[in-house]
Design an enzyme around this catalytic site. Structure first.
Site: not given
Ligand SMILES: CC(=O)N[C@H]1[C@@H](OP(=O)(O)OP(=O)(O)OC[C@H]2O[C@@H](n3ccc(=O)[nH]c3=O)[C@H](O)[C@@H]2O)O[C@H](CO)[C@@H](O)[C@@H]1O
Ligand SMILES: C=C(OP(=O)(O)O)C(=O)O
Length: 441
Positions: A22-23, A97, A121, A319, A341
């Site tokens: 995904k990222n 995002r 998120d 994540d 984070m």
């Protein structure tokens, strides 16, 4: 609204193929804006966030063609810069995002870009300073309209320079790289993020004609070029999905093979799962996880309680911390989970506590898990998924629990996990999609 109803406590068995990352997809798809030539991208995950970004590019004027379920071509010949002013852009651009990464390439190619404050998120403050400070260093001017939550960026002359990022932001680095490839002269980015996602982006940009060196390190050197061309690109398997499936196997005592994982790109992820006591083998490029009743969490060498913390790559990705946390609930031993984070990503432990897990939330960033070594099973409950990774962690907990669980707000899960219910059913999971909005609180 949809929910998942899960009857837990069943062992699963079989093979599962991770989706494309995904990222990575969000970066790579944004990069098509850098050229008017055709780019073919394969292994694109069919998930909400990625589909929304593709739709947004279509609205901007990119010619998008879907060649198969996971392969698309993109041709950004004509871009409608007026679209920034539309209400559609304000609502669609702000809904994920990843949309922030259209700014870098548009700025690089057209000298202007805009973006509503992006979504994603709700896991704590998610500032964008690194992105805009980087653009500013390259000669752009940005204006943030706080009333409209809207950023406008303009540049007449982008000039390469030395940029020390205030933090190793993943999407921030990607954005600045995508501007700098078309800026004049040399840009040096120090304290750059270096996730495999970014390495893939930089390699693709080089295939398009960019001149980036230092790929994989935190010091990137970019020699600006005037034009980029077309290329082909294939997405890596999603490392967060791979970690999620390792967790799923451990919690449900299942024998699962995760296919074609690109093991060499997983960094320290496998080591962290081994520290939790989970056994698995690498078979070719597959990860084979045998069914195992017990797993014992390591201690540090001096016998003290293990800490698992996130940090920028090559550190452990934030994540996967929610997944690690849920796995620890059924392990033998204790672990301190330190989410450095994000400040609101551990609150979902309340739901695990309701299910019977032994967890102390020390503060918003730290939780201590006392693993119960499967002395009893978690209990199925009704719950709402607060964010994508907490959602999957709760799904894994529900699959291991006794009785029926209902998870609401599964749109959160589905923005990152493709056909997750269908794929889990293929392994023997009892999960079905039902209607339901869940509790209002
Ligand atoms: C679309 C996308 O790719 N999203 C990922 C991306 O988000 P994103 O790129 O938005 O996240 P950033 O890397 O900018 O920052 C994440 C958080 O970590 C903090 N921070 C960051 C770097 C640092 O050195 N120190 C530090 O404390 C930031 O202040 C922020 O709160 O990277 C995050 C961090 O891996 C992941 O959780 C997200 O899934
Ligand atoms: C936090 C995540 O995504 P996003 O940055 O899109 O919110 C994630 O993928 O875990």
């Amino acid at each position: 609204m949809n929910a998942f109803e899960i009857i837990g406590g069943k062992k699963l068995k079989g093979e599962i193929q991770p989706q494309g990352a995904k990222n990575e997809a969000l970066q790579i798809i944004s990069a098509v804006l850098l050229t008017e030539e055709k780019i073919t991208i394969s292994n694109i995950p069919d998930i909400k966030d990625v589909n929304k970004l593709i739709e947004l590019l279509g609205d901007l004027g990119v010619a998008v063609e879907r060649l198969s379920k996971d392969t698309y071509t993109f041709e950004a010949k004509y871009i409608d810069l007026e679209f920034f002013k539309s209400d559609t852009f304000k609502s669609k651009g702000g809904s994920l995002r990843g949309s922030i990464m259209i700014v870098g390439p548009l700025l690089g190619r057209f000298g202007k870009a805009a973006i509503p404050k992006p979504g994603g998120d709700k896991i704590g403050r998610r500032r964008l300073d690194t992105h805009f400070l980087g653009f500013e260093k390259l000669g752009a001017k940005f204006v943030y309209d706080a009333k409209e939550s809207f950023f406008n960026v303009d540049a007449t002359n982008l000039q390469g320079t030395y940029i020390l990022l205030d933090e190793a932001s993943v999407t921030g680095t990607a954005n600045i790289v995508m501007t700098a490839v078309l800026a004049k002269g040399i840009t040096t980015i120090y304290n750059a993020a270096c996730e495999p996602y970014l390495q893939q982006l930089c390699k693709m940009l080089n295939r398009m004609g960019a001149k980036i060196s230092g790929i994989g390190s935190n010091l990137l050197t970019i020699e600006g070029v005037t034009k980029l061309g077309g290329t082909e690109h294939r997405m890596l398997p999603d490392m967060i999905e791979i970690g999620s499936f390792i967790g799923l196997a451990a919690m449900t005592e299942s024998e699962i093979t995760i296919k074609n994982v690109c093991y060499s790109e997983l960094g320290m992820i496998p080591d962290v799962f081994r520290k939790l006591g989970i056994n698995f083998e690498l078979r070719g490029d597959d990860i084979y996880i045998p069914s195992q009743k017990h797993y014992i969490i390591d201690t540090f060498i001096d016998g003290s309680i293990l800490t698992i913390a996130d940090s920028p790559w090559p550190g452990f990705t934030p994540d996967l911390l929610s997944i690690v946390l849920v796995i620890a609930t059924q392990a033998k031993g204790s672990v301190l989970i330190h989410q450095k984070m994000f400040e609101s990503r551990l609150f979902f432990v309340d739901k695990l506590i309701d299910m019977g897990a032994q967890i102390i939330l020390c503060d918003p960033h730290r939780a201590t898990v006392n693993g119960i070594d499967k002395q009893y099973k978690l209990r199925g409950i009704s719950m709402t998924s607060p964010d994508i990774r907490a959602g999957v962690s709760l799904l894994i907990a529900a699959l291991s629990a006794e009785g029926t669980s209902t998870i609401y707000n599964i749109e959160q899960i589905e923005r990152g996990y493709q056909d997750i219910d269908t794929r889990l059913r293929a392994l023997g999971a009892q999960i079905k999609r039902v209607d339901g909005n869940g509790p209002s609180h």
